[in-house]
Structure formats: structure tokens, C-alpha cells
Design a protein around this motif. Sequence first.
Motif, PDB file in Angstrom:
ATOM      1  N   GLY A  68       0.795  -1.223   0.000  1.00 13.47           N
ATOM      2  CA  GLY A  68       0.000   0.000   0.000  1.00 13.47           C
ATOM      3  C   GLY A  68       0.826   1.271   0.000  1.00 13.47           C
ATOM      4  O   GLY A  68       0.388   2.304   0.506  1.00 13.47           O
ATOM      5  N   LEU A  69       2.018   1.235  -0.606  1.00 11.47           N
ATOM      6  CA  LEU A  69       2.925   2.382  -0.558  1.00 11.47           C
ATOM      7  C   LEU A  69       2.552   3.499  -1.537  1.00 11.47           C
ATOM      8  O   LEU A  69       3.127   4.583  -1.477  1.00 11.47           O
ATOM      9  CB  LEU A  69       4.356   1.915  -0.847  1.00 11.47           C
ATOM     10  N   ASP A  70       1.614   3.247  -2.428  1.00  8.83           N
ATOM     11  CA  ASP A  70       1.206   4.268  -3.391  1.00  8.83           C
ATOM     12  C   ASP A  70      -0.239   3.998  -3.785  1.00  8.83           C
ATOM     13  O   ASP A  70      -0.820   2.971  -3.416  1.00  8.83           O
ATOM     14  CB  ASP A  70       2.128   4.235  -4.614  1.00  8.83           C
ATOM     15  N   ALA A 181       7.544  -4.834  -8.969  1.00 13.29           N
ATOM     16  CA  ALA A 181       8.821  -4.146  -8.761  1.00 13.29           C
ATOM     17  C   ALA A 181       8.783  -2.743  -9.373  1.00 13.29           C
ATOM     18  O   ALA A 181       9.290  -1.775  -8.781  1.00 13.29           O
ATOM     19  CB  ALA A 181       9.962  -4.955  -9.369  1.00 13.29           C
ATOM     20  N   GLU A 182       8.148  -2.623 -10.553  1.00 14.56           N
ATOM     21  CA  GLU A 182       8.048  -1.314 -11.184  1.00 14.56           C
ATOM     22  C   GLU A 182       7.173  -0.380 -10.350  1.00 14.56           C
ATOM     23  O   GLU A 182       7.501   0.798 -10.167  1.00 14.56           O
ATOM     24  CB  GLU A 182       7.460  -1.477 -12.584  1.00 14.56           C
ATOM     25  N   MET A 183       6.066  -0.908  -9.837  1.00 15.44           N
ATOM     26  CA  MET A 183       5.188  -0.075  -9.009  1.00 15.44           C
ATOM     27  C   MET A 183       5.900   0.375  -7.743  1.00 15.44           C
ATOM     28  O   MET A 183       5.736   1.518  -7.293  1.00 15.44           O
ATOM     29  CB  MET A 183       3.903  -0.831  -8.669  1.00 15.44           C
ATOM     30  N   LEU A 184       6.697  -0.510  -7.145  1.00 17.67           N
ATOM     31  CA  LEU A 184       7.449  -0.136  -5.948  1.00 17.67           C
ATOM     32  C   LEU A 184       8.468   0.954  -6.259  1.00 17.67           C
ATOM     33  O   LEU A 184       8.646   1.899  -5.468  1.00 17.67           O
ATOM     34  CB  LEU A 184       8.149  -1.358  -5.366  1.00 17.67           C
ATOM     35  N   ALA A 189       9.954   6.749  -5.703  1.00 21.00           N
ATOM     36  CA  ALA A 189      10.237   8.045  -6.328  1.00 21.00           C
ATOM     37  C   ALA A 189       9.185   9.079  -5.937  1.00 21.00           C
ATOM     38  O   ALA A 189       9.508  10.242  -5.652  1.00 21.00           O
ATOM     39  CB  ALA A 189      10.286   7.888  -7.846  1.00 21.00           C
ATOM     40  N   ARG A 190       7.935   8.663  -5.900  1.00 21.83           N
ATOM     41  CA  ARG A 190       6.867   9.597  -5.517  1.00 21.83           C
ATOM     42  C   ARG A 190       6.973  10.004  -4.050  1.00 21.83           C
ATOM     43  O   ARG A 190       6.675  11.143  -3.689  1.00 21.83           O
ATOM     44  CB  ARG A 190       5.499   8.980  -5.796  1.00 21.83           C
ATOM     45  N   SER A 191       7.408   9.083  -3.202  1.00 26.76           N
ATOM     46  CA  SER A 191       7.542   9.422  -1.780  1.00 26.76           C
ATOM     47  C   SER A 191       8.647  10.454  -1.564  1.00 26.76           C
ATOM     48  O   SER A 191       8.538  11.321  -0.692  1.00 26.76           O
ATOM     49  CB  SER A 191       7.824   8.167  -0.955  1.00 26.76           C
ATOM     50  N   VAL A 192       9.700  10.373  -2.395  1.00 28.51           N
ATOM     51  CA  VAL A 192      10.778  11.356  -2.278  1.00 28.51           C
ATOM     52  C   VAL A 192      10.300  12.739  -2.704  1.00 28.51           C
ATOM     53  O   VAL A 192      10.644  13.758  -2.082  1.00 28.51           O
ATOM     54  CB  VAL A 192      11.989  10.909  -3.134  1.00 28.51           C
TER      55      VAL A 192
END
Length: 563
Positions: A68-70, A181-184, A189-192
Motif C-alpha cells: 500500500g505504498l502508493d 517491482a516497477e510499481m514499488l 520516487a513519488r515518496s521522495v
Amino acid sequence: MRQLSALDAQFLHAESATTGAHLAGVAILDAARSPGGVVTREDVIGLLRERLHLLPALRLRLAEVPFGLDRPYWTEAAGLDVADHVHEVVLPLPGDESQLADEIARIHERRLDRSRPLWEMHLIQGLSGGRAALYTKVHHCAVDGMSGVEILACLLDLTSEIRPVPAPEPPDPPPPAPDPAEMLAVAVARSVSHPARALRSLGRLAADLDAIPLLGALPAARTVAAAARMITGGDSALPEMPPLVAPPTPFNGPISARRRFSYGALPLAEVKRVARTFELSVNDVVMTLCASALRSWLRERDALPAEPLVTAVPVAVRTAGARDGSHDDSAAGAGVGNRLSAMIAPLATDVACPLERLRVTGEAMRRAKRRFAAAPATWLDELSAVLPAPVTAMATPAVFRLASIVLPPINLIVSNVPGPQFPLYLCGARVLGYYPMSVLTDMTGGVNITCFSYDGSLGFGVLACPDRVADVWRLMGHLQEAMDELTELAGTADVRPAPSAAPFKTPAPDPAPAAVADPAAVSNPTAAPAAVAPTAPVPVTVPAAPPITVTVPEVAVPEPALA
């Protein structure tokens, strides 16, 4: 592959053990007079299979990001069989309106299965008079009110003869499911970059601060909003919004998972006559009807607050551009996701005189529309995007629950969607009426009123949590009483005051509380609707191409649309 916007994902996060975030509607069909004499589940399945290529929102499923990271992504549902989404039930005798409403409420309580495309249809047989009903629900993360109407339009015909739809071009091979892996990697990158995007959202949010419920009542809200608009190059001198704080009512507070539903129709010609007589819009009259009905219901329970109720009116904003890729239509196609905002306005439940209530409502809606036309509010999108996706997913249900206990931002949502003013047919059967349903949450209150105009009638769907509003048919009865009251006032009016005229001079005391109406006494939804010329802001046209298309204004400010 298209990622859900922050607002789309918010409708996913709002779901809990007591909240299902799907939009729905029930079409009443004159099945006995259709060419086949009946509408079957196989008919509905065949229609869907033939036209599924016109309905992108029904062909997609969610692809969750690991941990659920994005926000999730939309992906084509491989091997979709629409038969798995179409169900059938038969009402016991006598098959009346109350039984139908109870069955619909039970279906509406159930949340959609997120492991497959987020929609269902239920064909309900056994309705009296040879009628049937088709209940459809689609998750709010996939559609808003206007795109839901577009889905319905693709399935309808202008006559009882089902129009042929050419087969689509041979489809390209469906894209592979998103790689975890691509979604992670994208999530990291979005979290940064999230802090920078959150700051931009906060800046845009500050510009709308005076239009946000509850926050707009803070002492410095107007000053901060004007300063933010000046800094960002916006108009610093927008029409002012009144500071609105939702008063406590019996239908505000934590809700349960149970639902109750009532429905009925009012003659659109009478609504338009009242609007013309007092130089108001149809939507102003609709809001007045809701204010009058809620006032009567609250008075019966000695719970009428001295302050006006605060309502949110969803507005379709089809020109909302992409922000940070959140509204990119290139992957999934048009008609998927939400393009909406909301106007917050007082509902004149505190005004005893019916004529004055009509005037006050018209002025409040004009002010809200002027403000929205000058600067369409984006605070729903920005508020949804401030926190990181994992935090939002975990916090939303708890925040909604807490807000309902401490200080709800609004009392309820009222939606109004204009539709076609001529008869339409589904699987060969004439659609006698259409009654929409929306979402209940802890934060937005235990009652929701939604209406849809069709073929000379204004169909109302009233959805409620029985722990908050046990007698939902009584609210529908009060809407009928409010319509009778306005019709009588329009018939006896000697003058037509301009919108800026002095208050109406014909005070009238509130009527004594009436006995609870039987559901059968509510306006008969099966009555033949009056013929009205097509004048709705959302015209329905039949182009050379097979599907019926709904042409939506770029910004539907004059007539707020369903959420």
C-alpha cells in the motif's frame, strides 16, 4: 496503465465496515409491454457483451501497489465475463414500492469486491404491474455522477427496437498487469518528491480556505485565502462565502452499515413553473424542496436547529486538467475517474416562511455559483493529495469517524443531475423512471438526497442509515408536501420579484406535523410522465455513431451535478 488520482483513491480509503463508497441507481422498466413481454437476466448480459467496448469503466480492475505504498493502478481485467456481475432476484407478492426499496437497500449495503471490476447489476423481478427494476452500482473511484450517466446512456435506446452496435476493431493484446517491482520503484520516487507536491497542494488549498466547510469559519480564513490567491496570481477579490458551521442534527454522527432507501417522482413541469414564476433556476427550487422537507422532518422530532443546515453540492468539472499526472486520460480512456468539485452552501431550514425560504435559497445558490464560476474550487483534490498515500489509506476511516463525533463539516450532500426529457428503452422495455443513490459516510451525515430529471419527471432517491433516520419514507413524503406548497404559492403569486428584490411579504406559519405517510401515498414513480421539451443543461443526442452520447458542459456550474 493509469494510476488513480488522489481524489479517486480517497473514495477507496473512505470505505470501512460501515461505509461502501459506490454510486448506484435503479431504473424502473415497463417489462410487460416490451416486445418480448419480459426482461431477463440473459437479455441484460447480452446487451452488456455487445456494448462493453463502449464502457471502459466496466472493463478495468484495480492493481494494488505492494504494501500500500502508493495509489493503486487501473489495469484491463483479463478474461472478464459480464455474467459474473449480473444477478437476478424475484420480489415476493405483492411486489410493491416498499418491498423494492428494502431489497435495493440490502444490495446497496454490500461493498464491491476489489479483486475484480468494481461494478454489479441486479435485475429485480416481480414488481407489480408487470414491471421490473434494474439496480446498478459502480465504485465511486471509477466514476462520478456524470460519467455514471454516460454509462447508462450507452445501454439505452430511443425505441423499443434494440439498435445494432458494430463490433469494435480487433483489440490490441491487453497490456500486461503492472509489475510489482516497477510499481514499488515509482512509489519510492513519488515518496521522495511528495513533500514538494504537498507544499504546492497546501498553497492551492489556502487559496480556497474561505470556501472549505468548517475551515472557512476560522477568523482569518478570508484574509489567508485572499493573500494566497494574490501570491499565486489568482483573483484576490472573489465573492465572499458566508462562514458556515454545520449545526448538530439527529442525522449527523457515526453511522452503521445498514441502509434504508425511499424514492419517488415529482412533475418537472411544476418545478419549472415555480422556477419561472419566481425567476429562479430549477436547481434553486430543488434545493428549496430539500430544505423544506428536512425542516419538516426535524420539527417533527423537536430537533430543528436555529442555524441553517450546511450542504455540499457536487459539481461536475470536466475540464479539470492533470496535476502531476493525477488526471491523465491517455491510458485508460475517458469516462474513468472523478472530475468533480463541490459547492458548500447554507440550506434555509431556519426560515419559517416558504416564500422567504425560496428567496434565501436562491440568493445563497447564486452567491455560491458566482464564486465557483470565478474560481472553480479545487480543494477536494488538493486536500486528498496533502498526505502520503499510505498515511491517507490508514487515517481516512478514523478521521471520518472522529469528525462525525466532534464537529461534522457538513450536514448532508444534495445532488442534482439533469437528464434527457424524452423516453428511453433498455432491453426493449421503456424506462419509466430512474432514481439515483449516492454514498453515506460518517463525515457527510446519515442521509443523502439525490435527484435525476428524466422524461418530464424529477426522480428523487433518499438514502439513509436507519440508526440516524429510521423513517426514510417520511422524508420522501415531506418532499411531496413541499412541492404542493410551492405549486400553490406559484399559482397565487401576483408578482414575480427579481432575484435582488426585497424579501417576500407573504409570511406563512409552518404546517402542523403530519402523520407518517404510507410509501404508497408518495408520488407514484410509475405514473406516465408529462411531456417536456428537452431543455436540460446536459443534452442527450444520437449521433451517427451507435452509442447515445451525453454532451456535458465544460463546467456544469448552473446546475450542480451528482457526485
